[in-house]
Design an enzyme around this catalytic site. Structure first.
Site, mmCIF file in Angstrom:
data_model
loop_
_atom_site.group_PDB
_atom_site.id
_atom_site.type_symbol
_atom_site.label_atom_id
_atom_site.label_comp_id
_atom_site.label_asym_id
_atom_site.label_seq_id
_atom_site.Cartn_x
_atom_site.Cartn_y
_atom_site.Cartn_z
ATOM 1 C CE LYS A 1 77.818 -6.185 43.286
ATOM 2 N NZ LYS A 1 78.753 -5.675 42.253
ATOM 3 C CD GLU B 1 78.921 -8.065 39.932
ATOM 4 O OE1 GLU B 1 77.680 -7.625 40.213
ATOM 5 O OE2 GLU B 1 79.873 -7.601 39.367
HETATM 6 O O1 DER Z 1 77.596 -4.856 37.736
HETATM 7 C C1 DER Z 1 77.719 -4.461 38.909
HETATM 8 O O2 DER Z 1 77.213 -4.537 39.995
HETATM 9 C C2 DER Z 1 79.194 -4.148 38.623
HETATM 10 O O3 DER Z 1 79.872 -3.985 39.815
HETATM 11 C C3 DER Z 1 79.220 -2.794 38.099
HETATM 12 O O4 DER Z 1 78.159 -2.334 37.541
HETATM 13 C C4 DER Z 1 80.296 -1.707 38.336
HETATM 14 O O5 DER Z 1 80.908 -1.456 37.038
HETATM 15 P P1 DER Z 1 81.916 -0.428 36.954
HETATM 16 O O6 DER Z 1 83.103 -0.772 37.778
HETATM 17 O O7 DER Z 1 82.380 -0.771 35.363
HETATM 18 O O8 DER Z 1 81.529 0.975 37.023
#
Ligand code: DER
Length: 215
Positions: A97, A106
């Site tokens: 992530k 997160e």
């Molecule tokens: O930054 C992260 O970990 C997010 O969850 C992300 O990269 C996922 O992004 P998306 O839903 O726009 O594919």
């Protein structure tokens, strides 16, 4: 496009799992953006009572625009359900992530949640995380030396840019993207880099029990 169709389908599936009168943790990223839009519709239709904890100013602003009730992560002892995305998911449900730069908050939201849902469209799945690029959150103080120490371990590393400037996280730190060798396991990378002074967070989420929602 097909990717957004998948993300919308995932978002609708996740919305159907939301329980009424609960506290919902929100990851960041476009998939969770779709989730929020669809959830707001269900909330109106079914008069759901939900409170939200955001993992970034960005998703907080979107929740605000939808007139959803935001609370602080310190306002509650735990979160009922957290919904988040990922950049990569391997066969053991380990995640990369940090593509959006919100990885620290997160992880904090996911840690506090009783149930954790990761919405992953088909483009995210990979056999192995070996050799992938992994985001780090690093403290700006002495960052060039932190970067040098990481390079001395054999990694290639680049500060993430936001135009001409360094990308700055909601915590006021920088993001550095690390290219890794296929010969080094994610667990070893985690061990080596997470323990380095100056590194606040690493975008490897290993052995965490999530429900992976996929289309
Ligand atoms: O930054 C992260 O970990 C997010 O969850 C992300 O990269 C996922 O992004 P998306 O839903 O726009 O594919």
């Amino acid at each position: 496009n097909i990717n957004n169709e998948e993300k919308n389908a995932l978002a609708n599936l996740a919305v159907s799992l939301v329980k009424n009168k609960t506290i919902i943790g929100l990851g960041s990223g476009s998939t969770i953006g779709f989730f929020l839009e669809h959830l707001a519709v269900r909330m109106k239709e079914e008069k759901l009572q939900l409170k939200f904890i955001a993992s970034s100013n960005k998703i907080a602003e979107q929740a605000d625009k939808l007139n959803l009730q935001l609370i602080g992560i310190e306002d509650v002892p735990f979160i009922d359900q957290a919904f988040d995305g990922a950049d990569r998911v391997d066969l053991n449900n380990n995640l990369i992530k940090g593509g959006g730069g919100s990885l620290f908050r997160e992880r904090q939201v996911l840690l506090k949640a009783e149930q954790r849902y990761i919405l992953a469209d088909s483009s995210k799945f990979t056999k192995s995380l070996l050799g992938q690029i992994i985001p780090l959150e690093i403290v700006p103080f002495n960052a060039s030396f932190t970067i040098k120490r990481i390079e001395s371990l054999g990694y290639n590393i680049a500060l993430r840019k936001d135009g001409d400037n360094n990308f700055i996280t909601d915590n006021g730190n920088w993001i550095a993207d690390v290219s890794t060798q296929k010969s080094v396991s994610p667990a070893d990378i985690y061990e080596q880099l997470k323990l380095m002074s100056g590194v606040v967070e690493i975008g490897l989420f290993l052995n965490v029990d999530y429900y992976i929602l996929q289309t």
